[in-house]
Design an enzyme around this catalytic site. Structure first.
Site: not given
Ligand code: AMP
Length: 368
Positions: A192, A267, A306, A312, A324
């Site tokens: 994404k 989400r 990554r 990360r 996740r």
């Molecule tokens: P991402 O970089 O999109 O994979 O997000 C990393 C982490 O941020 C996720 O595993 C969640 O803990 C938190 N996070 C990101 N976006 C959301 C969302 N829309 N709702 C809840 N938690 C989020």
């Protein structure tokens, strides 16, 4: 439709509707103040037309004056407001009624209240021609207002877009029909963020990645970052109310954007509904939700790869990655139906070179 600078605006309030609102406020204030001599204080620049029409409608003893604040400086560290045009003299013991053209978040109002805080006025009231109740922070009571309006960007009747439009007799609202708002959907590692980086350039969109915003806050040690960290470290979702508020703030920060790419949001069902309601209040909508599909084993190997580069921690541990995915399957995957019901869901094969996938996404967007 009119054009100011680079943007188009469509009619929102007629001259008559505005004049009626002005008269209503004048009548209401007259009921309370006609036996005194209040001082009306207009807030420049935006209120000049309102003040002029208001005074013509208010045929009782009164004085008038103006203040002008340096709009975006806010309070200095000393707590002193930067004023460009200062308070009227001899206001001690008098009834002061502020005349504002519009109250939205309430930031300017806060400065005004501070400005009058150490003056010994008898009474301090606030009157505003327009009032955006949806976004107002509610810190102070708005004593009089003419029209409650939704959270739209408006110009005319004193209000401007980069200084143009103040001389219009009517009020116009930004025409946002040409916006493209996309949700990029897919499991962690689906690509994404990578694809958003290409699409935002191609279509001149603002990319909002909630994950990135959280990581930025964690890096900078903000309260939001501290709160989110405990969830993110485990691979759990951050609570909805926190995430929704944050997302709305990010959109608010970009009132001039031609559209948004929402990456990693929504989400959950609650987030999807909140997003729809929020966009609707701004006369915006989601045009398409595009899912990048790839199987778990490929995603896991991408994420671990990554994790080595980015550092990360949630990308470096297969247990956290699986959690996740579980969160995704449980809370996010059902959103597919939510968007299918709105005929906005598009599925794209997320396996291939970056360019191949970009071209699949572009095809969907061109077809909208
Ligand atoms: P991402 O970089 O999109 O994979 O997000 C990393 C982490 O941020 C996720 O595993 C969640 O803990 C938190 N996070 C990101 N976006 C959301 C969302 N829309 N709702 C809840 N938690 C989020």
């Amino acid at each position: 439709m009119i054009q100011l600078h680079d943007k188009f605006f469509k009619p929102f309030l007629s001259e008559k509707q505005i004049q009626q609102a002005v008269f209503r406020i004048a009548e209401e204030i007259a009921l309370d103040y006609k036996d005194q001599t209040p001082i009306f204080v207009g807030v420049l620049n935006g209120s000049f037309m309102f003040v002029s029409d208001f005074l013509k409608a208010y045929q009782h003893p009164c004085e008038v004056s103006f203040v002008k604040l340096s709009s975006y400086q806010g309070l200095t560290s000393t707590g002193i407001v930067e004023t460009l045009l200062d308070l009227p003299e001899n206001i001690e013991g008098r009834s002061v009624i502020i005349l504002e053209d519009i109250i939205d978040t309430g930031r300017t109002l806060q400065e005004l209240v501070h400005l009058f805080a150490n003056t010994n006025v008898k009474e301090f009231k606030i009157a505003s021609l327009f009032y955006k109740s949806e976004v107002y922070n509610g810190e102070y009571v708005i004593d009089y207002f003419g029209l409650e309006i939704p959270d739209r960007f408006i110009v005319g009747y004193g209000l401007d877009y980069n200084e143009l439009g103040r001389n219009l007799k009517e009020v116009y609202q930004l025409n946002q029909k040409h916006m493209i708002n996309l949700v990029l959907f897919g499991k962690p590692g689906a690509g994404k963020g990578t694809q958003a980086a290409f699409l935002k350039e191609k279509y001149n969109l603002k990319h909002i990645s909630t994950g990135d915003v959280f990581r930025y806050n964690i890096k900078n040690g903000t309260a939001l970052g501290t709160l989110a960290k405990s969830y993110i470290d485990k691979g759990d979702l951050v609570p909805d109310e926190v995430t929704i508020k944050m997302l709305e703030d990010e959109v608010e920060k970009n009132p001039d954007a031609d559209g948004f790419i929402f990456d990693g949001f929504p989400r959950t069902a609650a987030q999807a509904e909140a997003l729809d309601n929020f966009l609707e209040s701004k006369d915006m909508k989601i045009n398409a939700t595009i899912a990048l599909e790839a199987n778990d084993e490929i995603l896991i190997s991408r994420l671990l790869e990554r994790g080595k580069v980015s550092g990360r921690s949630d990308d470096q541990d297969v247990e956290k990655i699986r959690n996740r995915f579980d969160e995704y399957n449980l809370k996010t995957a059902p959103l597919k139906e939510y968007y299918e019901e709105q005929n906005k869901f598009y599925s794209v094969d997320g396996i291939g070179t970056i360019e191949e996938i970009t071209s699949r996404l572009t095809k969907v967007i061109q077809g909208l």
